[in-house]
Design a protein around this motif. Structure first.
Motif, PDB file in Angstrom:
ATOM      1  N   HIS A  71       5.605  58.283 -26.133  1.00 10.09           N
ATOM      2  CA  HIS A  71       4.956  56.990 -25.870  1.00 10.09           C
ATOM      3  C   HIS A  71       4.501  56.347 -27.182  1.00 10.09           C
ATOM      4  O   HIS A  71       4.660  55.143 -27.387  1.00 10.09           O
ATOM      5  CB  HIS A  71       3.750  57.162 -24.935  1.00 10.09           C
ATOM      6  N   HIS A  74       7.525  55.051 -29.027  1.00 10.00           N
ATOM      7  CA  HIS A  74       8.036  53.899 -28.293  1.00 10.00           C
ATOM      8  C   HIS A  74       7.197  52.654 -28.599  1.00 10.00           C
ATOM      9  O   HIS A  74       7.720  51.591 -28.920  1.00 10.00           O
ATOM     10  CB  HIS A  74       8.050  54.201 -26.798  1.00 10.00           C
ATOM     11  N   ARG A  79       9.879  49.852 -29.475  1.00  6.03           N
ATOM     12  CA  ARG A  79       9.804  48.914 -28.350  1.00  6.03           C
ATOM     13  C   ARG A  79      10.621  47.666 -28.664  1.00  6.03           C
ATOM     14  O   ARG A  79      10.436  47.032 -29.690  1.00  6.03           O
ATOM     15  CB  ARG A  79       8.356  48.537 -28.060  1.00  6.03           C
ATOM     16  N   ASN A  81      11.030  45.064 -26.176  1.00  6.15           N
ATOM     17  CA  ASN A  81      10.343  43.964 -25.515  1.00  6.15           C
ATOM     18  C   ASN A  81       8.887  43.963 -25.994  1.00  6.15           C
ATOM     19  O   ASN A  81       8.125  44.860 -25.673  1.00  6.15           O
ATOM     20  CB  ASN A  81      10.409  44.148 -23.998  1.00  6.15           C
ATOM     21  N   ARG A  84       4.682  44.305 -23.577  1.00  2.29           N
ATOM     22  CA  ARG A  84       4.735  45.611 -22.932  1.00  2.29           C
ATOM     23  C   ARG A  84       4.387  45.571 -21.458  1.00  2.29           C
ATOM     24  O   ARG A  84       4.720  46.470 -20.703  1.00  2.29           O
ATOM     25  CB  ARG A  84       3.877  46.640 -23.668  1.00  2.29           C
ATOM     26  N   GLU A  87       7.447  45.682 -19.078  1.00  2.00           N
ATOM     27  CA  GLU A  87       8.328  46.839 -19.131  1.00  2.00           C
ATOM     28  C   GLU A  87       7.591  48.062 -18.591  1.00  2.00           C
ATOM     29  O   GLU A  87       6.406  48.250 -18.852  1.00  2.00           O
ATOM     30  CB  GLU A  87       8.731  47.087 -20.580  1.00  2.00           C
ATOM     31  N   ARG A  88       8.296  48.907 -17.864  1.00  2.00           N
ATOM     32  CA  ARG A  88       7.692  50.133 -17.340  1.00  2.00           C
ATOM     33  C   ARG A  88       7.380  51.101 -18.473  1.00  2.00           C
ATOM     34  O   ARG A  88       8.126  51.209 -19.435  1.00  2.00           O
ATOM     35  CB  ARG A  88       8.662  50.806 -16.371  1.00  2.00           C
ATOM     36  N   HIS A  90       7.575  54.274 -18.330  1.00  2.00           N
ATOM     37  CA  HIS A  90       8.592  55.324 -18.317  1.00  2.00           C
ATOM     38  C   HIS A  90       9.969  54.730 -18.049  1.00  2.00           C
ATOM     39  O   HIS A  90      10.710  55.195 -17.178  1.00  2.00           O
ATOM     40  CB  HIS A  90       8.239  56.397 -17.279  1.00  2.00           C
ATOM     41  N   GLY A  91      10.299  53.711 -18.819  1.00  2.00           N
ATOM     42  CA  GLY A  91      11.602  53.072 -18.699  1.00  2.00           C
ATOM     43  C   GLY A  91      12.659  53.804 -19.509  1.00  2.00           C
ATOM     44  O   GLY A  91      12.402  54.842 -20.129  1.00  2.00           O
ATOM     45  N   PRO A  92      13.871  53.261 -19.544  1.00  2.00           N
ATOM     46  CA  PRO A  92      14.997  53.913 -20.225  1.00  2.00           C
ATOM     47  C   PRO A  92      14.750  54.165 -21.718  1.00  2.00           C
ATOM     48  O   PRO A  92      15.146  55.204 -22.231  1.00  2.00           O
ATOM     49  CB  PRO A  92      16.163  52.949 -20.025  1.00  2.00           C
ATOM     50  N   GLU A  93      14.113  53.221 -22.408  1.00  2.00           N
ATOM     51  CA  GLU A  93      13.839  53.416 -23.843  1.00  2.00           C
ATOM     52  C   GLU A  93      12.943  54.634 -24.056  1.00  2.00           C
ATOM     53  O   GLU A  93      13.195  55.451 -24.941  1.00  2.00           O
ATOM     54  CB  GLU A  93      13.174  52.180 -24.447  1.00  2.00           C
ATOM     55  N   TRP A  95      12.551  57.278 -22.105  1.00  2.00           N
ATOM     56  CA  TRP A  95      13.226  58.537 -21.808  1.00  2.00           C
ATOM     57  C   TRP A  95      14.241  58.912 -22.884  1.00  2.00           C
ATOM     58  O   TRP A  95      14.466  60.099 -23.149  1.00  2.00           O
ATOM     59  CB  TRP A  95      13.870  58.497 -20.421  1.00  2.00           C
TER      60      TRP A  95
END
Length: 123
Positions: A71, A74, A79, A81, A84, A87-88, A90-93, A95
């Motif tokens: 986190h 990220h 990041r 976007n 924040r 965006e979720r 726990h989004g694709p970025e 993970w």
């Protein structure tokens, strides 16, 4: 006042920095409690990682720390976007970052996951 264990916090922080040296400093605290809904937390505004030590029976503290460190990386380095809130967490970025950190930790022998050792082991 937060009850912390400095030795465990410094151990975990050094472990994280051995996996990847992030660009922005962060704090790491090991808190001696077990909240019902989380094993750790990353506080964006303070660049602070909290790992709750009483979850260690369910999940290694190293794994929790790596998750929260993902986190931090990220939020401070990767990041795409800038808004924040759109965006979720726990989004694709996120993970992708977490997976990369875990891969490095496994490769360096810093963290071993016996559940998947046969999948990632040398063949």
């Amino acid at each position: 006042m937060i009850k912390t264990c400095d030795k465990s916090a410094s151990y975990l922080k050094n472990l994280l920095l051995d996996i990847y040296k992030c660009q922005k400093p962060f704090e790491l605290f090991v808190i001696n409690k077990k909240p019902k809904t989380r094993m750790g937390v990353y506080i964006v505004e303070k660049c602070r990682i909290r790992v709750y030590s009483k979850w260690d029976k369910c999940c290694p503290l190293e794994e929790i720390a790596i998750h929260e460190y993902a986190h931090h990386i990220h939020e401070t380095e990767k990041r795409r976007n800038k808004n924040r809130r759109k965006e979720r967490a726990h989004g694709p970025e996120f993970w992708r970052i977490y997976s990369a950190l875990m891969s490095v930790a496994q490769r360096k022998g810093i963290f071993t996951d016996s559940f998947i050792a046969d999948i990632i082991g040398d063949t």
